[in-house]
Design a protein around this motif. Structure first.
Motif, PDB file in Angstrom:
ATOM      1  N   SER A   1       0.826  -1.218   0.000  1.00  0.00           N
ATOM      2  CA  SER A   1       0.000   0.000   0.000  1.00  0.00           C
ATOM      3  C   SER A   1       0.853   1.257   0.000  1.00  0.00           C
ATOM      4  CB  SER A   1      -0.938  -0.004   1.209  1.00  0.00           C
ATOM      5  OG  SER A   1      -0.210   0.102   2.422  1.00  0.00           O
ATOM      6  N   ASP A   2       2.111   1.132   0.451  1.00  0.00           N
ATOM      7  CA  ASP A   2       3.025   2.278   0.461  1.00  0.00           C
ATOM      8  C   ASP A   2       3.790   2.421  -0.853  1.00  0.00           C
ATOM      9  OD1 ASP A   2       2.268   2.883   3.032  1.00  0.00           O
ATOM     10  OD2 ASP A   2       4.008   1.945   3.984  1.00  0.00           O
ATOM     11  N   GLY A   3       3.525   1.571  -1.817  1.00  0.00           N
ATOM     12  CA  GLY A   3       4.160   1.688  -3.123  1.00  0.00           C
ATOM     13  C   GLY A   3       5.450   0.913  -3.288  1.00  0.00           C
ATOM     14  N   ILE A   4       5.806   0.098  -2.313  1.00  0.00           N
ATOM     15  CA  ILE A   4       6.997  -0.758  -2.461  1.00  0.00           C
ATOM     16  C   ILE A   4       6.730  -1.790  -3.554  1.00  0.00           C
ATOM     17  CG2 ILE A   4       8.474  -2.442  -1.302  1.00  0.00           C
ATOM     18  CD1 ILE A   4       8.904   0.433  -0.381  1.00  0.00           C
ATOM     19  N   ARG A   5       7.731  -2.032  -4.418  1.00  0.00           N
ATOM     20  CA  ARG A   5       7.539  -2.908  -5.569  1.00  0.00           C
ATOM     21  C   ARG A   5       8.063  -4.325  -5.339  1.00  0.00           C
ATOM     22  NH1 ARG A   5       9.901   1.576  -8.155  1.00  0.00           N
ATOM     23  NH2 ARG A   5      11.730   0.312  -8.643  1.00  0.00           N
ATOM     24  N   SER A   6       9.055  -4.457  -4.465  1.00  0.00           N
ATOM     25  CA  SER A   6       9.649  -5.777  -4.249  1.00  0.00           C
ATOM     26  C   SER A   6      10.268  -5.834  -2.856  1.00  0.00           C
ATOM     27  CB  SER A   6      10.704  -6.080  -5.323  1.00  0.00           C
ATOM     28  OG  SER A   6      11.698  -5.078  -5.348  1.00  0.00           O
ATOM     29  N   VAL A   7      10.420  -7.071  -2.361  1.00  0.00           N
ATOM     30  CA  VAL A   7      10.981  -7.262  -1.024  1.00  0.00           C
ATOM     31  C   VAL A   7      12.006  -8.388  -1.038  1.00  0.00           C
ATOM     32  CG1 VAL A   7       8.954  -6.413   0.225  1.00  0.00           C
ATOM     33  CG2 VAL A   7       9.114  -8.845  -0.361  1.00  0.00           C
ATOM     34  N   ILE A   8      13.021  -8.209  -0.220  1.00  0.00           N
ATOM     35  CA  ILE A   8      13.940  -9.293   0.130  1.00  0.00           C
ATOM     36  C   ILE A   8      13.681  -9.606   1.585  1.00  0.00           C
ATOM     37  CG2 ILE A   8      16.345  -9.948   0.484  1.00  0.00           C
ATOM     38  CD1 ILE A   8      17.026  -8.153  -1.913  1.00  0.00           C
ATOM     39  N   VAL A   9      13.292 -10.841   1.861  1.00  0.00           N
ATOM     40  CA  VAL A   9      12.957 -11.258   3.223  1.00  0.00           C
ATOM     41  C   VAL A   9      14.100 -12.101   3.766  1.00  0.00           C
ATOM     42  CG1 VAL A   9      11.343 -12.560   4.654  1.00  0.00           C
ATOM     43  CG2 VAL A   9      10.490 -11.165   2.761  1.00  0.00           C
ATOM     44  N   ALA A  10      14.690 -11.636   4.862  1.00  0.00           N
ATOM     45  CA  ALA A  10      15.865 -12.296   5.437  1.00  0.00           C
ATOM     46  C   ALA A  10      15.530 -12.826   6.830  1.00  0.00           C
ATOM     47  CB  ALA A  10      17.030 -11.307   5.516  1.00  0.00           C
ATOM     48  N   PRO A  11      15.443 -14.149   7.004  1.00  0.00           N
ATOM     49  CA  PRO A  11      15.083 -14.739   8.299  1.00  0.00           C
ATOM     50  C   PRO A  11      16.275 -14.829   9.253  1.00  0.00           C
ATOM     51  CG  PRO A  11      15.314 -16.471   6.670  1.00  0.00           C
ATOM     52  CD  PRO A  11      15.543 -15.171   5.942  1.00  0.00           C
ATOM     53  N   ILE A  12      16.756 -13.687   9.714  1.00  0.00           N
ATOM     54  CA  ILE A  12      17.956 -13.659  10.559  1.00  0.00           C
ATOM     55  C   ILE A  12      17.716 -14.281  11.931  1.00  0.00           C
ATOM     56  CG2 ILE A  12      19.027 -11.681   9.419  1.00  0.00           C
ATOM     57  CD1 ILE A  12      17.952  -9.982  11.808  1.00  0.00           C
ATOM     58  N   GLY A  13      16.457 -14.502  12.292  1.00  0.00           N
ATOM     59  CA  GLY A  13      16.168 -15.116  13.580  1.00  0.00           C
ATOM     60  C   GLY A  13      16.369 -16.611  13.604  1.00  0.00           C
ATOM     61  N   PHE A  14      16.694 -17.212  12.463  1.00  0.00           N
ATOM     62  CA  PHE A  14      16.808 -18.663  12.355  1.00  0.00           C
ATOM     63  C   PHE A  14      18.190 -19.030  11.818  1.00  0.00           C
ATOM     64  CE2 PHE A  14      12.457 -17.301  11.702  1.00  0.00           C
ATOM     65  CZ  PHE A  14      11.744 -18.100  12.589  1.00  0.00           C
ATOM     66  N   VAL A  15      18.693 -20.187  12.218  1.00  0.00           N
ATOM     67  CA  VAL A  15      20.007 -20.606  11.731  1.00  0.00           C
ATOM     68  C   VAL A  15      19.913 -21.604  10.589  1.00  0.00           C
ATOM     69  CG1 VAL A  15      21.063 -20.183  13.980  1.00  0.00           C
ATOM     70  CG2 VAL A  15      20.314 -22.498  13.387  1.00  0.00           C
ATOM     71  N   SER A  16      18.698 -22.123  10.300  1.00  0.00           N
ATOM     72  CA  SER A  16      18.554 -23.067   9.191  1.00  0.00           C
ATOM     73  C   SER A  16      17.148 -22.994   8.617  1.00  0.00           C
ATOM     74  CB  SER A  16      18.872 -24.504   9.644  1.00  0.00           C
ATOM     75  OG  SER A  16      17.992 -24.914  10.675  1.00  0.00           O
ATOM     76  N   ASP A  17      16.982 -23.559   7.433  1.00  0.00           N
ATOM     77  CA  ASP A  17      15.699 -23.510   6.718  1.00  0.00           C
ATOM     78  C   ASP A  17      14.757 -24.607   7.222  1.00  0.00           C
ATOM     79  OD1 ASP A  17      17.098 -21.638   5.294  1.00  0.00           O
ATOM     80  OD2 ASP A  17      16.635 -22.465   3.329  1.00  0.00           O
ATOM     81  N   HIS A  18      14.379 -24.532   8.495  1.00  0.00           N
ATOM     82  CA  HIS A  18      13.477 -25.565   9.010  1.00  0.00           C
ATOM     83  C   HIS A  18      12.030 -25.216   8.682  1.00  0.00           C
ATOM     84  CE1 HIS A  18      12.584 -22.893  12.329  1.00  0.00           C
ATOM     85  NE2 HIS A  18      13.831 -22.916  12.739  1.00  0.00           N
ATOM     86  N   LEU A  19      11.079 -25.953   9.261  1.00  0.00           N
ATOM     87  CA  LEU A  19       9.698 -25.882   8.790  1.00  0.00           C
ATOM     88  C   LEU A  19       9.089 -24.486   8.906  1.00  0.00           C
ATOM     89  CD1 LEU A  19       7.501 -27.957   7.695  1.00  0.00           C
ATOM     90  CD2 LEU A  19       6.418 -27.554   9.893  1.00  0.00           C
TER      91      LEU A  19
END
Length: 357
Positions: free
Chosen positions: A257-275
């Motif tokens: 809604s603020d006009g952002i076109r794309s995002v990079i989401v970085a899960p820094i709270g996790f150490v691995s790609d678990h469920l």
């Protein structure tokens, strides 16, 4: 309760990797969730509903295989460095269960071991609960159980931050037209916890949320993102209890809604790609981004980076007195060695004993 005296003069003779655990098949899901919710009397039917995310992936959580990978890579690093420590693995909620692992260590003659908990931050679920696990595992074995010393929190370790920087840079390269100066937003995520748990998650200035904000600021600065957000995911529990907000999917709606076109989401709270990463982000958040017309790339987690393995080995070498290659970016952790032996807490006031799930 285990009241055996500390073996202060005994050499450190093993490493224990301690993690959450996860099911590895459809038949494992409900028993696994019974372990997660032990003592709460939740009916099996309700657990089957809660476990729908696991059933979506045929009952298989990635976490056990990811931990096997970390252990295999760490063994190779030990060989390279000449560190002669056997590595054991135990989980809080699924096989190999910690109690069984401590019994195995005892039978093997292990007297004193370091413990690497697969969470980077302070707080109850991220740190203190691992101390409770250690105490429970030793109590199940009795006075012959080895002394177990948890390695320090690692969120402010240079290697951890650098691994997350590399993950964001790799994600940035995948997003065509990405521009942190205009139109692309860097969004960091971590597991939400109740606000009351956050207030007790560390000494003043080092609460769980502030630890995450510290890492996010470090990463954002190094990748050149002047504007960034820290949001939350994986909330559970009664809706009337305030948890850290906003949720990632709600935040994506705000950005669109603020006009952002794309995002990079970085899960820094996790150490691995678990469920929780592959469901909350790769499934739900990615679908929300498509619905909103947002370009979306999810950055990787630090555990797949070789620097993560280097960091663990460096922490162990520092504790063994072999070398001190550890670079802590936060004064609170500089010079930290082992934090908590045999299930004792890290330091007075470090975190409360409240449940955060």
């Amino acid at each position: 309760m285990n009241n055996a005296p500390l073996l202060q003069d005994a050499p450190i003779d093993a490493l224990l990797v301690l993690s959450f655990g996860g099911p590895e098949g459809v038949d494992d899901v409900v028993p696994f969730l019974e372990n997660v919710t032990r003592g709460r009397g939740i009916p099996a039917e309700r657990l089957r509903e809660v476990g729908k995310h696991y059933f979506h992936f045929d009952g298989i959580s990635p976490i056990n295989e990811l931990n096997r990978s970390i252990i295999d890579r760490l063994k190779r690093e030990f060989v390279r460095r000449g560190i002669e420590l056997p590595i054991y693995w135990g989980n809080r909620n699924w096989h190999p269960m910690l109690e069984q692992t401590v019994a195995e260590m005892t039978a093997d003659g292990v007297r004193r071991a370091l413990v690497f908990g697969t969470s980077a931050y302070g707080g109850y679920s991220a740190c203190r609960q691992y101390h409770e696990d250690i105490a429970r595992g030793r109590a199940a074995v009795g006075d012959d159980a080895p002394d177990l010393e948890k390695l320090p929190q690692l969120y402010a370790n240079e290697m951890f931050v650098a691994a997350n920087v590399a993950a964001v840079e790799a994600a940035y390269a995948k997003l065509q037209g990405a521009d942190f100066a205009s139109g692309t937003r860097l969004v960091f995520t971590a597991h939400s916890i109740p606000e009351t748990a956050d207030a007790e998650a560390g000494p003043e200035g080092h609460l769980y949320s502030e630890q995450l904000r510290f890492v996010a600021a470090q990463v954002a600065d190094r990748v050149g993102a002047a504007q960034w957000d820290l949001v939350w995911q994986s909330r559970s529990g009664p809706p009337h209890i305030p948890w850290l907000e906003p949720d990632i999917c709600d935040h994506l709606e705000t950005l669109a809604s603020d006009g952002i076109r794309s995002v990079i989401v970085a899960p820094i709270g996790f150490v691995s790609d678990h469920l929780e990463v592959v469901w909350d982000l790769d499934t739900e958040a990615a679908a929300k981004a498509i619905e909103l017309g947002l370009g979306f790339v999810r950055a990787g987690t630090a555990g797949s980076d070789d620097r993560f393995i280097t960091m663990i080995a460096d922490l162990i070498e520092r504790r063994l007195g072999i070398s001190d290659n550890v670079q802590e970016l936060c004064p609170f952790l500089q010079g930290a060695t082992g934090v908590g032996v045999n299930g004792t807490v890290c330091a007075p006031g470090c975190c409360g004993a409240q449940r955060s799930d």
